[in-house]
Design a protein around this motif. Structure first.
Motif, PDB file in Angstrom:
ATOM      1  N   ILE A  95      10.301  -6.490  12.245  1.00 23.56           N
ATOM      2  CA  ILE A  95       9.439  -5.517  12.931  1.00 23.56           C
ATOM      3  C   ILE A  95       8.299  -5.586  11.671  1.00 23.56           C
ATOM      4  CG2 ILE A  95       8.693  -3.154  13.440  1.00 23.56           C
ATOM      5  CD1 ILE A  95      11.488  -2.930  14.530  1.00 23.56           C
TER       6      ILE A  95
ATOM      7  N   ARG B 147       5.958  -8.581  11.858  1.00 28.47           N
ATOM      8  CA  ARG B 147       5.288  -8.881  13.085  1.00 28.47           C
ATOM      9  C   ARG B 147       4.381  -7.695  13.843  1.00 28.47           C
ATOM     10  NH1 ARG B 147       9.966 -11.693  12.708  1.00 28.47           N
ATOM     11  NH2 ARG B 147       9.906 -14.037  13.220  1.00 28.47           N
ATOM     12  N   ALA B 148       4.476  -6.686  12.979  1.00 25.96           N
ATOM     13  CA  ALA B 148       3.808  -5.227  13.701  1.00 25.96           C
ATOM     14  C   ALA B 148       2.183  -5.764  13.728  1.00 25.96           C
ATOM     15  CB  ALA B 148       4.001  -4.321  12.896  1.00 25.96           C
TER      16      ALA B 148
ATOM     17  N   ASP C 148       0.884  -1.172  18.398  1.00 29.08           N
ATOM     18  CA  ASP C 148       2.569  -1.040  18.641  1.00 29.08           C
ATOM     19  C   ASP C 148       3.050   0.228  18.570  1.00 29.08           C
ATOM     20  OD1 ASP C 148       2.221  -3.849  18.980  1.00 29.08           O
ATOM     21  OD2 ASP C 148       3.335  -4.394  17.263  1.00 29.08           O
TER      22      ASP C 148
ATOM     23  N   ILE D 155       7.415   1.749  18.235  1.00 29.92           N
ATOM     24  CA  ILE D 155       8.887   1.737  18.015  1.00 29.92           C
ATOM     25  C   ILE D 155       9.569   2.845  18.716  1.00 29.92           C
ATOM     26  CG2 ILE D 155      10.744   1.325  16.404  1.00 29.92           C
ATOM     27  CD1 ILE D 155       8.796   0.542  14.071  1.00 29.92           C
TER      28      ILE D 155
ATOM     29  N   ASP E  41      11.809   0.946   7.639  1.00 29.95           N
ATOM     30  CA  ASP E  41      10.341   0.689   8.031  1.00 29.95           C
ATOM     31  C   ASP E  41       9.303   0.868   7.136  1.00 29.95           C
ATOM     32  OD1 ASP E  41       8.578   0.162  10.176  1.00 29.95           O
ATOM     33  OD2 ASP E  41       7.925   2.168  10.233  1.00 29.95           O
TER      34      ASP E  41
ATOM     35  N   ARG F  15       2.179  -2.528  22.655  1.00 27.70           N
ATOM     36  CA  ARG F  15       3.389  -3.510  22.620  1.00 27.70           C
ATOM     37  C   ARG F  15       4.381  -2.286  22.389  1.00 27.70           C
ATOM     38  NH1 ARG F  15       3.644  -8.751  19.323  1.00 27.70           N
ATOM     39  NH2 ARG F  15       3.271  -7.058  17.550  1.00 27.70           N
TER      40      ARG F  15
ATOM     41  N   TRP G  48       8.104  -1.887  20.501  1.00 30.69           N
ATOM     42  CA  TRP G  48       9.400  -2.535  19.909  1.00 30.69           C
ATOM     43  C   TRP G  48      10.629  -1.676  20.065  1.00 30.69           C
ATOM     44  CZ3 TRP G  48       9.332  -7.043  16.980  1.00 30.69           C
ATOM     45  CH2 TRP G  48       8.040  -7.568  16.685  1.00 30.69           C
TER      46      TRP G  48
ATOM     47  N   GLU H 297      13.022 -11.395  22.126  1.00 28.94           N
ATOM     48  CA  GLU H 297      14.127 -10.634  21.648  1.00 28.94           C
ATOM     49  C   GLU H 297      15.041 -11.277  20.748  1.00 28.94           C
ATOM     50  OE1 GLU H 297      16.903  -9.901  25.107  1.00 28.94           O
ATOM     51  OE2 GLU H 297      16.397 -11.826  26.064  1.00 28.94           O
TER      52      GLU H 297
ATOM     53  N   LEU I 254      17.299  -6.108  19.607  1.00 25.05           N
ATOM     54  CA  LEU I 254      15.550  -5.825  19.509  1.00 25.05           C
ATOM     55  C   LEU I 254      14.652  -6.632  20.356  1.00 25.05           C
ATOM     56  CD1 LEU I 254      13.316  -4.564  17.681  1.00 25.05           C
ATOM     57  CD2 LEU I 254      13.122  -6.616  16.044  1.00 25.05           C
ATOM     58  N   ARG I 255      14.012  -5.824  21.057  1.00 23.05           N
ATOM     59  CA  ARG I 255      13.131  -6.396  22.045  1.00 23.05           C
ATOM     60  C   ARG I 255      11.714  -5.963  21.919  1.00 23.05           C
ATOM     61  NH1 ARG I 255      17.053  -5.459  27.452  1.00 23.05           N
ATOM     62  NH2 ARG I 255      18.929  -6.346  26.600  1.00 23.05           N
ATOM     63  N   LEU I 256      10.874  -6.986  22.079  1.00 16.09           N
ATOM     64  CA  LEU I 256       9.570  -6.709  21.982  1.00 16.09           C
ATOM     65  C   LEU I 256       8.674  -6.887  23.597  1.00 16.09           C
ATOM     66  CD1 LEU I 256       6.889  -6.031  20.371  1.00 16.09           C
ATOM     67  CD2 LEU I 256       6.645  -8.732  20.102  1.00 16.09           C
TER      68      LEU I 256
END
Length: 635
Positions: A405, A408-409, A413, A415, A428, A460, A462, A490, A498-500
């Motif tokens: 995360i 690529r954040a 976004d 979480i 984090d 988006r 996460w 994912e 973990l899925r985006l």
């Protein structure tokens, strides 16, 4: 055994305990309770104190001590866990000392001439014990509390023995009792259940020293001081004793189950399979029970002490758990030393019997080697499972998940978790907002409102889904995101998913617009094509014009060489068929095509019945359709 050899062996055991507790100390990510503790003690002091009184279930000593430790060493995994490891190693030395105090002869008779063996055996038991090592590598209070409790018991026995033997009747100094009060007060402020150990000591003193009025007066004075210095906190300052019920705790557990589970955990550990744990504890339980009976027969006072030391807290927790969820085996870790001492006593007596009955040379050494070898083998396999088998890992790889995360954040976004877990907050570094949906165990109307707000306000998401039996058991949030969000990527990070997802705020602006209409039911707002991976993917964004009355399928045809190939796909997961779609909602279809579809020039998309026939009529520009098929050109 010579005193110099005893010193060397005891130091060796302590060094072994130190090495085992430092090995892979920061290998695992901090689990949720650890992360909570580390973050909690770094809150503003006034806020931490207020929440200790009103939110957190444990007394304040751990938090203030760890707060000071972090101020000196930082909040890294190794530094914070070293705090617990220190108390775990100290417990080894303290248990050795306590054994010497308890089993020191009342008189000159050599009834307990093997007290050194008992002390060394007890120290070795706790030094290599997988359960104690696990908690020594855990940022909570389950090593701090036993260490302080052991220290208090050492001073208790120094005071108690001061009037229990002819040699000590003229040495009734109050200093050991003063130190006992200080250590016991610290133990009480480390864990509420220390009060049950104090209750056991009171019963022991009143049962064995009732004729010694001076001793009783000293003891009562000490109890009054403890009451004045401790009781105002749980009864007046904090509401935790009266209001708290541990969310992860258990209620209604039978007394036998509590005794079995705690003994098994403290002696064997929790890093064996259920099949092994079902019987591994039995020989140890038989030895401990035999030791207690034998000790009662030889010395009723010491036998009574151990019966009360282990029995009263167990009975008290059983009584509490009949009304409130206040039982987990670690809540009784303060009495684990009682079991180690009984096992050590039984082992020492077996060695004495071997010495007396077997005339072969080195019989004692052979017995000692067999006992130490068996315990070492048990510890080895338990620790191997803990350190190397993912099934017994302390925590999932939150460190690795947060690394993905953090790298690529993007702005916009969010979480999202569908279960409360503090570990991610610790790791984090993206500074993204984090939400928990649902806020309680089961979703409600508020959950849907919150998810709709996420869809509108963030680009988006996460998402880290929980295990289905832990929180949000029907996976409501995950299914909602699968319907309304566009799954971009994912990852599988150990035991974690973990899925985006892209939300409507993102994909409605980034998609290739279509505005094709299938029948009077579905409007295709747009689509996205992904052919970078081995499996080509077609993502369709639907707006429901009229609620479908039947289950529909998306038919995709493409030309592979001279022949057409087609596939039928559910527009969404089987848990959300088109027959339950609602008017005006937006639904996302993720369709994974066959690998050879990537070689085609175009894909022909239609909406048909479950057999791929009776397709809905298509309204779209003529150059974008062939009868009822929408033509999608590949880049």
């Amino acid at each position: 055994m010579k005193s110099s050899r005893v010193l060397l062996v005891s130091l060796g055991v302590i060094l072994l305990a130190f090495a085992l507790r430092l090995f892979r100390l920061d290998f695992f990510s901090l689990r949720g309770d650890e992360a909570f503790t580390v973050l909690f003690v770094q809150k503003p002091l006034a806020q931490m104190w207020h929440e200790t009184l009103t939110v957190e279930p444990n007394p304040p000593l751990l938090y203030f001590a760890l707060r000071g430790w972090i101020a000196l060493t930082g909040d890294g995994e190794f530094a914070t866990r070293f705090f617990s490891a220190f108390w775990g190693v100290l417990s080894v030395a303290l248990l050795y000392r306590l054994a010497r105090e308890i089993f020191k002869p009342w008189r000159a008779a050599r009834v307990y001439a093997n007290e050194q063996t008992i002390a060394l055996a007890a120290a070795f038991l706790i030094a290599v014990n997988p359960y104690q090592i696990w908690h020594s590598q855990d940022v909570r209070n389950y090593t701090l509390w036993p260490a302080l409790s052991l220290l208090a018991l050492i001073f208790f026995w120094q005071w108690y023995r001061g009037g229990a033997s002819p040699a000590g009747r003229n040495k009734r100094g109050m200093l050991p009792l003063l130190f006992f009060v200080l250590a016991e007060l610290a133990a009480l402020y480390a864990h509420y259940y220390e009060a049950f150990i104090l209750l056991a000591l009171n019963l022991f003193v009143f049962a064995t020293a009732r004729r010694d009025l001076k001793k009783l007066a000293q003891w009562l004075g000490a109890q009054i001081i403890l009451a004045l210095l401790y009781l105002p906190y749980p009864l007046l300052l904090s509401n935790r004793v009266s209001a708290y019920g541990e969310g992860s705790g258990r209620q209604g557990v039978a007394l036998w189950e509590i005794a079995r589970e705690t003994f098994s955990a403290f002696v064997v550990g929790e890093t064996f399979s259920a099949e092994w744990r079902a019987w591994l504890w039995l020989p140890f339980a038989l030895l401990a029970l035999t030791s207690l009976i034998y000790l009662f027969a030889r010395d009723k006072r010491r036998g009574l002490f151990f019966a009360l030391y282990a029995g009263i807290p167990t009975l008290a927790v059983f009584a509490l758990n009949t009304a409130r969820p206040l039982y987990l085996e670690r809540y009784l870790n303060g009495i684990a030393p009682a079991y180690y001492l009984l096992l050590a006593y039984g082992f020492a007596q077996m060695l004495r019997a071997l010495d007396a009955r077997v005339k072969a040379p080195n019989a004692r050494r052979v017995g000692l080697a067999l006992g130490v070898g068996a315990l070492s083998a048990l510890a080895f396999f338990g620790l191997r499972n803990y350190w190397s088998d993912p099934a017994f890992a302390k925590a999932p790889d939150w460190r690795g998940l947060a690394r993905i995360i953090n790298a690529r954040a993007q702005p916009g976004d969010l979480i999202a978790q569908n279960f409360p877990e503090m570990s991610l907050l610790y790791y984090d570094r993206s500074q993204l907002p984090l939400g928990v949906y649902p806020e309680t165990f089961l979703p409600d109307a508020k959950t849907a409102q919150q998810l709709n707000a996420v869809n509108a306000n963030f680009k988006r998401v996460w998402f880290i889904p929980a295990a289905p039996d832990f929180w949000d058991p029907e996976q409501y949030v995950e299914q909602w995101l699968d319907r309304r969000g566009d799954l971009l990527n994912e990852w599988r990070v150990g035991a974690l998913d973990l899925r985006l997802y892209a939300t409507a705020s993102q994909y409605l602006n980034a998609m290739t617009k279509s505005d094709a209409v299938f029948g009077d039911t579905l409007r295709l707002l747009g689509y996205r094509i992904a052919t970078e991976q081995n499996i080509p993917q077609l993502v369709l964004y639907w707006r429901v014009v009229g609620a479908p009355s039947r289950d529909l399928r998306v038919r995709v045809r493409y030309q592979d060489g001279a022949q057409f190939t087609q596939g039928l796909y559910e527009p969404n997961a089987s848990a959300y068929p088109t027959s339950v779609w609602h008017k005006n909602e937006t639904v996302v279809s993720q369709i994974a095509l066959e690998p050879d579809a990537a070689r085609a020039r175009e894909w022909r998309v239609s909406v048909c019945d479950v057999n791929g026939e009776n397709c809905l009529s298509l309204r779209a520009p003529r150059n974008a359709r062939d009868q009822n098929e929408l033509l999608i050109s590949l880049p």
